[in-house]
Design a protein around this motif. Structure first.
Motif, PDB file in Angstrom:
ATOM      1  N   UNK A 102       0.816  -1.215   0.000  1.00  0.00           N
ATOM      2  CA  UNK A 102       0.000   0.000   0.000  1.00  0.00           C
ATOM      3  C   UNK A 102       0.852   1.269   0.000  1.00  0.00           C
ATOM      4  N   UNK A 103       2.007   1.219   0.650  1.00  0.00           N
ATOM      5  CA  UNK A 103       2.825   2.427   0.825  1.00  0.00           C
ATOM      6  C   UNK A 103       3.928   2.574  -0.207  1.00  0.00           C
ATOM      7  N   UNK A 104       4.462   1.462  -0.714  1.00  0.00           N
ATOM      8  CA  UNK A 104       5.684   1.529  -1.526  1.00  0.00           C
ATOM      9  C   UNK A 104       5.462   2.202  -2.872  1.00  0.00           C
ATOM     10  N   UNK A 105       4.387   1.843  -3.579  1.00  0.00           N
ATOM     11  CA  UNK A 105       4.214   2.376  -4.936  1.00  0.00           C
ATOM     12  C   UNK A 105       4.041   3.898  -4.947  1.00  0.00           C
ATOM     13  N   UNK A 106       3.193   4.507  -4.090  1.00  0.00           N
ATOM     14  CA  UNK A 106       3.084   5.972  -4.128  1.00  0.00           C
ATOM     15  C   UNK A 106       4.409   6.681  -3.863  1.00  0.00           C
ATOM     16  N   UNK A 107       5.194   6.174  -2.911  1.00  0.00           N
ATOM     17  CA  UNK A 107       6.494   6.781  -2.626  1.00  0.00           C
ATOM     18  C   UNK A 107       7.435   6.619  -3.820  1.00  0.00           C
ATOM     19  N   UNK A 108       7.507   5.404  -4.361  1.00  0.00           N
ATOM     20  CA  UNK A 108       8.411   5.137  -5.482  1.00  0.00           C
ATOM     21  C   UNK A 108       8.049   5.987  -6.694  1.00  0.00           C
ATOM     22  N   UNK A 109       6.753   6.097  -6.985  1.00  0.00           N
ATOM     23  CA  UNK A 109       6.319   6.864  -8.151  1.00  0.00           C
ATOM     24  C   UNK A 109       6.624   8.346  -7.994  1.00  0.00           C
ATOM     25  N   UNK A 110       6.434   8.883  -6.795  1.00  0.00           N
ATOM     26  CA  UNK A 110       6.728  10.302  -6.577  1.00  0.00           C
ATOM     27  C   UNK A 110       8.207  10.595  -6.777  1.00  0.00           C
ATOM     28  N   UNK A 111       9.073   9.752  -6.195  1.00  0.00           N
ATOM     29  CA  UNK A 111      10.511   9.959  -6.362  1.00  0.00           C
ATOM     30  C   UNK A 111      10.914   9.823  -7.821  1.00  0.00           C
ATOM     31  N   UNK A 112      10.347   8.842  -8.516  1.00  0.00           N
ATOM     32  CA  UNK A 112      10.691   8.624  -9.923  1.00  0.00           C
ATOM     33  C   UNK A 112      10.276   9.815 -10.783  1.00  0.00           C
ATOM     34  N   UNK A 113       9.091  10.335 -10.560  1.00  0.00           N
ATOM     35  CA  UNK A 113       8.647  11.496 -11.343  1.00  0.00           C
ATOM     36  C   UNK A 113       9.572  12.692 -11.115  1.00  0.00           C
ATOM     37  N   UNK A 114       9.984  12.887  -9.865  1.00  0.00           N
ATOM     38  CA  UNK A 114      10.899  14.001  -9.576  1.00  0.00           C
ATOM     39  C   UNK A 114      12.230  13.813 -10.289  1.00  0.00           C
TER      40      UNK A 114
END
Length: 366
Positions: A102-114
């Protein structure tokens, strides 16, 4: 024209909450023996951490001008309730893996977009995806989920670096750099994400890990094309002799279990100079000639042990102490947070992290 692999863009992401260390200590007191509970305020205060992002706890929604510790404690205990006859050791592995997913994908996607934005790269330009994580397992995992979430091409190759602990990003950089060097013109997206707080341990073991670890993600775009960004100039790796049991990371019935020996700082102080000094010398450098040190903050004593080993002053250690104080130890992404803070300093940088084994991994960034 291609050359050395370089970090063309960096991005980081943190959970939406920032939990005061005192609230974490108070909540943890209900999950261990009364004798140990009395020691927790001192242990947590000495950790070097003031606040930590904890993605598995809901943000308590308190006003920004006050911490309201009781609200944070209630949020924590809503996930990790006091031991009961039915659940004396808290959630099982399956429930903790759900927390991770539940937590990993939103964090990973935000960092990747940045990182993509920082590199000026479109998702369609990515050829390889390298993911790093040691706090969760699933197949398909966060790597496949990122393809759809970010809009990466279906032909993007995926490589996962798993269960490497706090030096996972260093291994991820090595893989990303090798891919970029082998295929001139390609772009590699490296994403490190950890949800350490899913593995909060009940009982009187694992207290140091409970007091240190936090959640977060960091990403980098790596390419061998000419352009701006720190070049991956060299790397070093050393298994510190006689230290195989000093740092371990195992899967238990109620979460992943980190073991940290009190001897780790002494082992680092004694044995690190033998590899870092000669390695820097081969690149025409001394520790004093390095402009910035991205030392993974495994704890305040680990940071200080590196300083002692390499003759570094307080200014060189300050960024690591500051990151530990502000965000805790996020495991693999943490060293990339430091590189992001230091990358605009003139002169060479050294990124240094330690993982189970006990293994030191270093990268020279030109």
């Amino acid at each position: 024209m291609s050359g050395r692999p370089r970090i063309a863009g960096l991005g980081t992401a943190l959970p939406g909450n920032s939990v005061p260390q005192a609230a974490l200590a108070e909540a943890a007191a209900s999950c261990c023996s009364p004798r140990v509970a009395r020691l927790l305020p001192r242990l947590y205060a000495r950790s070097g951490v003031e606040r930590r992002g904890c993605a598995v706890f809901p943000a308590p929604g308190v006003p920004a001008d006050r911490d309201a510790p009781e609200a944070y404690v209630a949020a924590i205990r809503g996930v990790f309730a006091a031991p009961s006859p039915r659940r004396p050791l808290g959630p099982g592995v399956a429930e903790r893996m759900r927390m991770y997913r539940d937590a990993a994908l939103p964090l990973a996607a935000e960092a990747a977009r940045d990182a993509l934005a920082d590199a000026g790269a479109e998702p369609a330009a990515i050829d390889h995806l390298v993911t790093v994580s040691c706090t969760g397992f699933a197949a398909p995992g966060v790597d496949l989920a990122l393809l759809g979430t970010l809009g990466l091409p279906p032909a993007t190759s995926r490589t996962h670096v798993g269960f490497m602990g706090c030096h996972g990003a260093m291994n991820g950089l090595r893989v990303a750099g090798a891919l970029a060097a082998a295929e001139p013109g390609c772009r590699v997206l490296l994403v490190c994400v950890e949800v350490c707080t899913a593995h909060f341990r009940y009982g009187d073991a694992g207290l140091t890990a409970n007091a240190l670890f936090a959640d977060g993600a960091a990403a980098a775009v790596v390419t061998a094309d000419a352009g701006r960004g720190r070049s991956l100039t060299g790397r070093a790796s050393l298994v510190l002799p006689g230290s195989a049991d000093a740092m371990t990371w195992a899967i238990g019935a109620h979460g992943f279990e980190m073991s940290l020996s009190p001897a780790v700082p002494a082992l680092i102080a004694e044995r690190l100079p033998g590899v870092i000094g000669p390695w820097l010398a081969r690149h025409g450098l001394t520790p004093a000639g390095v402009a910035g040190w991205a030392i993974h903050p495994g704890g305040p004593r680990v940071i200080d042990a590196v300083g002692e080993a390499l003759g570094l002053g307080p200014a060189a250690l300050a960024p690591s102490h500051a990151l530990l104080r502000e965000h805790g130890n996020m495991s693999s992404p943490t060293v990339l947070f430091l590189v992001d803070r230091l990358r605009r300093s003139p002169g060479p940088l050294v990124a240094l992290a330690f993982g189970p084994g006990l293994t030191a991994e270093a990268a020279l960034l030109g």
